[in-house]
Design an enzyme around this catalytic site. Structure first.
Site, PDB file in Angstrom:
ATOM      1  N   GLY A 152       1.306   4.192   4.502  1.00  0.00           N
ATOM      2  CA  GLY A 152       2.210   3.372   3.682  1.00  0.00           C
ATOM      3  C   GLY A 152       2.670   2.103   4.359  1.00  0.00           C
ATOM      4  O   GLY A 152       3.283   2.158   5.410  1.00  0.00           O
ATOM      5  N   SER A 153       2.371   0.934   3.794  1.00  0.00           N
ATOM      6  CA  SER A 153       2.651  -0.312   4.488  1.00  0.00           C
ATOM      7  C   SER A 153       2.366  -1.511   3.584  1.00  0.00           C
ATOM      8  O   SER A 153       2.275  -1.379   2.374  1.00  0.00           O
ATOM      9  CB  SER A 153       1.812  -0.386   5.762  1.00  0.00           C
ATOM     10  N   ARG A 154       2.160  -2.683   4.206  1.00  0.00           N
ATOM     11  CA  ARG A 154       2.003  -3.913   3.439  1.00  0.00           C
ATOM     12  C   ARG A 154       1.215  -4.947   4.239  1.00  0.00           C
ATOM     13  O   ARG A 154       1.283  -4.986   5.463  1.00  0.00           O
ATOM     14  CB  ARG A 154       3.395  -4.438   3.097  1.00  0.00           C
TER      15      ARG A 154
ATOM     16  N   MET B  37       0.841  -1.193   0.000  1.00  0.00           N
ATOM     17  CA  MET B  37       0.000   0.000   0.000  1.00  0.00           C
ATOM     18  C   MET B  37       0.877   1.244   0.000  1.00  0.00           C
ATOM     19  O   MET B  37       1.746   1.394   0.872  1.00  0.00           O
ATOM     20  CB  MET B  37      -0.902   0.027   1.243  1.00  0.00           C
TER      21      MET B  37
END
Length: 204
Positions: free
Chosen positions: A174-176, A87
């Site tokens: 912002g990440s995953r 993301m």
């Protein structure tokens, strides 16, 4: 609701900057609008089929591989199919359950804040994992903090029952998300494909 204080903070700072120089205020208002957009939470139409694995996040499918799940999930040491969704700061960051089932484990682990798009981020970054007992066995869902993301939120707890597509958490900025699936799961997406949380079928 987790975003209101950030939106309010951006707005107040924008007004204060406007006292120094008017163009700064307008730049601040643009950033305030972006912050409100970041914390959006749209409704999604989720396929209700226990054989389908639905994307838990908006973003780009960044990896599909056989990987050993994080040890804190206690899913064993055998490789499982891992599908990762990255993301960026423009994606919606509300996380949704990939399958229907009961949460049997919630495991948080502190760590680094590397770029979440890097493969080693799965092992080294701060993360929070859920194990869901689904109709096809136990699956793992891992929220991974990124370079900018510094706060993982998980609203679900042990023994909660989740429907596919139900909201369970949020990661800021912002990440995953990694999904670990048992033997027999077949990917239905490709690396680079755009996924929509609660709608895109990742695997079957």
């Amino acid at each position: 609701r987790e975003g209101w204080k950030f939106v309010a903070g951006f707005f107040v700072v924008s007004l204060l900057l406007g006292l120094l120089w008017t163009p700064l205020m307008w730049i601040g208002f643009v950033l305030t609008a972006w912050c409100a957009y970041f914390f959006r939470d749209p409704e999604r139409l989720t396929p209700q089929d226990d054989a389908l694995v639905i994307s838990p996040a908006d973003g780009r499918v960044s990896a599909i591989a056989l990987m050993t799940p994080p040890v804190e999930l206690e899913l064993g040491d055998q490789p499982m199919l891992r599908i990762s969704v990255f993301m960026n700061v423009f994606n919606c960051h509300v996380n949704r359950a990939p399958m229907r089932g009961r949460i049997t484990r919630v495991a948080y682990r502190a760590g680094k804040f590397l770029n979440a798009d890097l493969d080693k981020a799965s092992q080294e970054n701060e993360r929070n994992g859920l194990v869901i007992d689904s109709a096809h066995g136990q699956i793992g869902v891992v929220q991974i903090a990124g370079l900018v993301a510094r706060r993982i939120l998980c609203w679900s707890t042990m023994n909660d029952h989740l429907d596919a597509g139900e909201r369970f958490g949020l990661i800021r900025f912002g990440s995953r998300l990694d999904v670990f699936l048992p033997a027999g799961a077949q990917p239905r997406v490709s690396v680079g494909q755009t996924a929509i949380a609660g709608e895109t079928v990742l695997a079957e």
